[in-house]
Design an enzyme around this catalytic site. Structure first.
Site, PDB file in Angstrom:
ATOM      1  CG  ASP A 486      -0.393   0.113   2.446  1.00  0.00           C
ATOM      2  OD1 ASP A 486      -1.146  -0.097   3.411  1.00  0.00           O
ATOM      3  OD2 ASP A 486       0.785   0.631   2.601  1.00  0.00           O
ATOM      4  CB  ILE A 487       0.120   4.644  -1.277  1.00  0.00           C
ATOM      5  CG1 ILE A 487      -0.252   4.041  -2.582  1.00  0.00           C
ATOM      6  CG2 ILE A 487       0.697   5.856  -1.426  1.00  0.00           C
ATOM      7  CD1 ILE A 487      -0.967   4.741  -3.600  1.00  0.00           C
ATOM      8  CD  GLU A 529      -4.569   3.572   1.621  1.00  0.00           C
ATOM      9  OE1 GLU A 529      -4.186   3.603   2.790  1.00  0.00           O
ATOM     10  OE2 GLU A 529      -5.422   3.519   1.329  1.00  0.00           O
TER      11      GLU A 529
END
Length: 612
Positions: A486-487, A529
């Site tokens: 994920d970001i 995300e």
């Protein structure tokens, strides 16, 4: 004659008991109805009933449920728990299951208000399961509503929306308009938390009209407050102030002190935003007086924090620091990390205004550290375990649904091709329309399986592909691996640069991750995300190399065309297996744990977990 008279006397007494029971039932129903409109009147009805007569167990439980709901709504959770404690399992045995489950829901709500979210969530899930097995739709809907509200508060917006929409459907079925309005209000709040302020305002406006039509003054005041929050978020301070003031007027009429304090604090924030710090201080002092009387430490800390902003705007830096000291002390007592973060931010601004640059820098560094810690703590291990059990079930349901859809699509395609062949023999024009229909069916199937934002497989599609790929690797005795990434600090991207920039970041990350994959590999978006990569025929160490290449490419991707200061990284968890092949959800869980460990170690990294 005497027997006849005695019979009439007995009949009269019995009739009186029936009338009394009916009156008690009616009064309790009236009290429950008043709970959302005039809670003090609801409590008065219950008190009068208990004073005038001895209530039977069922009536007493109903009275206590109303009283418990009142205390939860007004943040007196300890009082609510004391009411629940009166009802031992032995006492509840002779009463209905629905009432016992309602009492458990009220207890869970009180626990949630006291900060015990994990305990509350497990109770909601237990009640949901029992209500479904007993076909108690009203209780089931209430449990779904509570779960939706809690998940929304935790930031799991997609799950929250599903719970709330299911609750709304059930409330319509059992014809509970009051709960329908509450659920609509919760959906509106959820959209607000997602940053969809305009969508939230649409829902709040609808709920406001319904509450006005039903004469629910207290609910009208609550919705007006929530509308004010959304207008404030959109920087429309004129509408925010108007909504808050109308809300304050109604709460003052009803004598809802806790709500009055809440609105005064909100007005103080608007006055500060519109550079009226003196007016803000007057409003905030009113809020503080109420909160001190009620010993609401966390709320008091918030008011002192807002007062510090007022003093900072007035250039009264010493007073601002004094208010921040008060806020810090109260935050320590109430264990509020978010207040701690905001206090550090304001201290940094005050010291900067005083030109004490070293102190300002020190406070800003502490602010960053606490902000990171809050983000890390959001992934609670216990919650992850609870969610995993339910995610496993949902994934299987999703896979079954997907397989059915694909089988249906295949049958439709076969039939369509048969029709095309037949029509081609008859006349070519018919063939044209049939071919067009096939293309449309393919397009519809593609839409059902594709994430709209990134144009890569959506959650349902990537999970189905992962199950199929894992099955193939088992049959051929080949290695299999998954990545979850994920970001990093994505919420900051949205908060700092807006959701439009956030969406473009997600799109670019999806494109970067696709560029490293082979023909049999797949990447899909499984959350806001969060992405899942399926790597069939790939051993763990090779999967780790793929993860490292993705991480490195993302870190080197130039996104300054979106925002000059924008720098994006990802954290990756890897799980692979060579011999024994555990279920996909188990491997995903291990990869997710590895991802969490990367987050704890500073982000922008890769970690491999063995599947054993």
């Amino acid at each position: 004659m005497r027997v006849s008279a005695l019979f009439c006397l007995i009949l009269a007494c019995a009739s009186a008991d029936v009338v009394a029971a009916s009156t008690t039932s009616d009064l309790l129903a009236q009290a429950r109805e008043l709970l959302g409109e005039s809670p003090h009147d609801a409590l008065k009805i219950i008190k009068d009933l208990e004073t005038q007569k001895s209530l039977d167990s069922a009536a007493q439980l109903e009275a206590d449920l109303i009283r418990c709901g009142y205390y939860v709504d007004n943040d007196d959770s300890k009082e609510a728990l004391q009411i629940v404690a009166k009802w031992t399992p032995h006492k509840l045995q002779s009463l209905g299951k629905a009432e016992a489950l309602e009492l458990q829901l009220c207890q869970a709500s009180a626990e949630e208000k006291l900060g015990k979210a994990n305990i509350a969530e497990q109770s909601y899930l237990d009640v949901l399961s029992m209500a479904r097995s007993s076909k108690l739709k009203a209780v089931e809907a209430e449990a779904l509503l509570n779960l939706g509200q809690l998940r929304g508060f935790q930031g799991d917006y997609s799950e929250a929306l599903v719970f709330l929409e299911n609750a709304q459907t059930l409330f319509y079925e059992v014809e509970m308009p009051h709960k329908i309005r509450i659920t609509l209000n919760s959906i509106a709040i959820l959209y607000g938390r997602m940053g969809e302020d305009k969508k939230a305002i649409e829902y709040f406006t609808e709920v406001l009209e319904k509450n006005r039509a039903a004469g629910k003054k207290r609910n009208v005041a609550v919705v007006l407050y929530n509308l004010g929050r959304r207008y404030e978020s959109l920087k429309d301070f004129t509408k925010a102030e108007s909504s808050y003031e109308e809300s304050l007027k109604i709460h003052t009429e009803l004598g809802n002190e806790a709500s009055i304090a809440l609105v005064h604090r909100a007005l103080g924030s608007v006055y500060n935003e519109t550079k009226r710090p003196k007016v803000a201080l007057a409003s905030l002092d009113k809020a503080l007086k109420i909160l001190e009387a009620k010993n609401r430490l966390k709320s008091q800390a918030g008011v002192h924090l807002e007062k510090a902003i007022s003093y900072r705007l007035l250039g009264m830096n010493d007073q601002a620091l004094e208010e921040l000291d008060h806020a810090e002390l109260l935050s320590e007592k109430s264990s509020s990390p978010t207040n701690e973060r905001d206090i550090l931010e304001q201290r940094s601004l005050v010291y900067a205004q005083m030109r004490e640059w070293q102190k300002a820098y020190t406070q800003s560094q502490k602010f960053k550290s606490v902000s990171d810690q809050i983000l890390n703590n959001q992934k609670d291990n216990q919650l992850a375990r609870v969610q995993l059990r339910f995610e496993t079930s949902k994934k299987e349901q999703a896979n079954q649904l997907l397989r059915k859809e694909l089988e249906t699509a295949s049958r439709i395609q076969v039939l369509q091709m048969a029709v095309i062949s037949l029509l081609a023999l008859l006349f070519s024009v018919g063939g044209f329309f049939a071919i067009r229909q096939v293309r449309l069916a393919r397009q519809m199937k593609s839409l059902a399986l594709t994430d709209e934002l990134t144009q890569i497989p959506n959650r349902r599609h990537i999970l189905a592909y992962g199950e199929e790929a894992l099955r193939t690797c088992k049959e051929q005795d080949k290695p299999f691996s998954v990545l979850i990434f994920d970001i990093d600090h994505f919420k900051r991207v949205n908060d700092s640069f807006g959701h439009a920039v956030g969406d473009q970041v997600i799109q670019r990350i999806a494109a970067v991750s696709k560029s490293f994959l082979r023909q049999a590999d797949r990447v899909g978006r499984i959350g806001g995300e969060e992405f899942l990569v399926i790597l069939p025929f790939t051993p763990p160490e090779a999967a780790k190399e793929v993860a490292e290449r993705i991480r490195d490419r993302v870190a080197r991707t130039d996104m300054t065309d979106l925002e000059l200061s924008l720098n994006v990284t990802v954290s990756v968890g890897v799980c692979g297996c060579t011999n024994q092949k555990p279920p996909l959800d188990h491997m995903m869980n291990l990869a997710d744990e590895a991802l969490y460990q990367v987050k704890q170690n500073g982000r922008n990294g890769v970690r491999l977990r063995d599947s054993a």
